[in-house]
Design a protein around this motif. Sequence first.
Motif, short mmCIF file in Angstrom:
data_model
loop_
_atom_site.label_atom_id
_atom_site.label_comp_id
_atom_site.label_asym_id
_atom_site.label_seq_id
_atom_site.Cartn_x
_atom_site.Cartn_y
_atom_site.Cartn_z
N ARG A 186 11.06 5.72 3.92
CA ARG A 186 11.56 6.74 4.85
C ARG A 186 11.86 6.23 6.25
O ARG A 186 12.50 6.92 7.04
N GLY A 187 11.35 5.04 6.58
CA GLY A 187 11.65 4.46 7.89
C GLY A 187 11.11 5.26 9.06
O GLY A 187 11.72 5.30 10.13
N ALA A 237 8.61 11.25 18.59
CA ALA A 237 8.26 12.67 18.68
C ALA A 237 8.96 13.48 17.59
O ALA A 237 8.41 14.46 17.09
N GLU A 238 10.17 13.06 17.20
CA GLU A 238 10.93 13.77 16.18
C GLU A 238 10.38 13.56 14.78
O GLU A 238 10.59 14.40 13.89
N GLU A 239 9.67 12.47 14.56
CA GLU A 239 9.21 12.13 13.22
C GLU A 239 7.73 12.40 12.99
O GLU A 239 7.24 12.30 11.86
N SER A 277 0.83 -1.21 0.00
CA SER A 277 0.00 0.00 0.00
C SER A 277 0.86 1.26 0.00
O SER A 277 2.05 1.24 0.32
N ARG A 278 0.24 2.37 -0.36
CA ARG A 278 0.97 3.64 -0.50
C ARG A 278 1.60 4.10 0.81
O ARG A 278 2.77 4.50 0.84
N LEU A 279 0.84 4.10 1.88
CA LEU A 279 1.37 4.58 3.15
C LEU A 279 2.50 3.69 3.65
O LEU A 279 3.52 4.18 4.16
N PHE A 280 2.34 2.39 3.55
CA PHE A 280 3.36 1.47 4.02
C PHE A 280 4.66 1.67 3.22
O PHE A 280 5.76 1.74 3.79
#
Length: 420
Positions: free
Chosen positions: A279-280, A306-308, A269-272
């Motif tokens: 992008r990990g 929190a950073e991502e 899928s697109r999001l996965f």
Amino acid sequence: MTIELHTLSNGFRVVTEHMPGLASASVGIWVNAGGRHEAEEQNGIAHFLEHMAFKGTDTRTSLQIAEAIEDVGGYINAYTSRETTAYYARVLESDVGLGLDVIADILLNPLFEDHEIETERGVILQEIGQALDTPDDIIFDWLQEVAYPDQPIGRTILGPEERVEKFTRDDLTGFVGTHYGPNQMILAAAGAVDHDALVAQAEKLFGHLPARPRTGLIQPAKFVGGERRESKKLEQVHFALAFEGPDYRDPAIYTAQIYASALGGGMSSRLFQEIREKRGLCYTIFAQAGAYEDTGLTTIYAGTSAEEIEELANITMDEMKRAADDMTAAEVARSRAQMKAGLLMGLESPSNRAERLARLLAIWDRIPTVAETVESIDAVTTGDVRDFAARTAQAGAALTLYGPADAAPSLEALRARLVA
């Protein structure tokens, strides 16, 4: 395989599907009573009642209920949803009658003894505590509340602690008296079952009960949406986003499910692919489409640091926006195939077939064939999915965040990015 349906004079329905070659069966009773049927002061009682059903009857103790099924190698359980409560057993062919007898006993003859109510109250309060300690569980309760505030469909199924702590025997019997009439129940069975034998047994067990007026939904659903942000020191920010979608009688539900599958339903899928594989940014991300009698939700969930969180949320919006423009025929075909395979593979299980019989009969007052469902899935085009994606971008939305979420974009910012 043969589906047979019979309705007793009091409205109690019996639907079965014989599955040749099986030595076992699933049998259960689905009651048209769930969280949506509770008044505000009753919130959590449908679930409490489900727990109490196994705590003893006029003829069986709680241990004897369990032993009756487990002595023959069977399995018995129940669940509560927002629109249904189900009680079911999986047994061998020779024990189908026993399974139905035990289920009928716990529904018709519960004792609701005070000491058992207190014991189960403690169990449910522990269950509530467990849910509160499980971020990727409680966030969906919060999402439902934000989507449908101050409505039965928006309240948690478990109920708040302050309600659960006060339920009495009279509360339980009152809910049963209103919502557990024979015309509010469906007996569904699949596998190695004998339809005529089950009808005869149902007539003996339930045929004497008087029909009760159908209460319907206490309050129709009205999607409102909004944002809830709960800051807590956790390893991850849990992100859940929902858009108003079609109800389960709307033909667009098939488009919604195919869209959700293509967007975030699997590894392809697109999001996965974009957010995890390229992008990990997370370990878990998915999209799904759910439906109720008069509303539905297309939901996206992810957990990240929190950073991502800002990047993850923004890319999610970009992918949703892009789906309206360039969703491909190959992606739609793959999602259709996944949906059909999931349906057909699931129907190899008698438990899934019994569930399907009860659910479809409650929705349509008949059992649409598998071929009808497959035809509806195959009828969804790439243009349909793109159009649905465009409409979803304009639909009402709800956002919940849990954890170190200070850097997460607001719902307003996400909506602006989506429609820009």
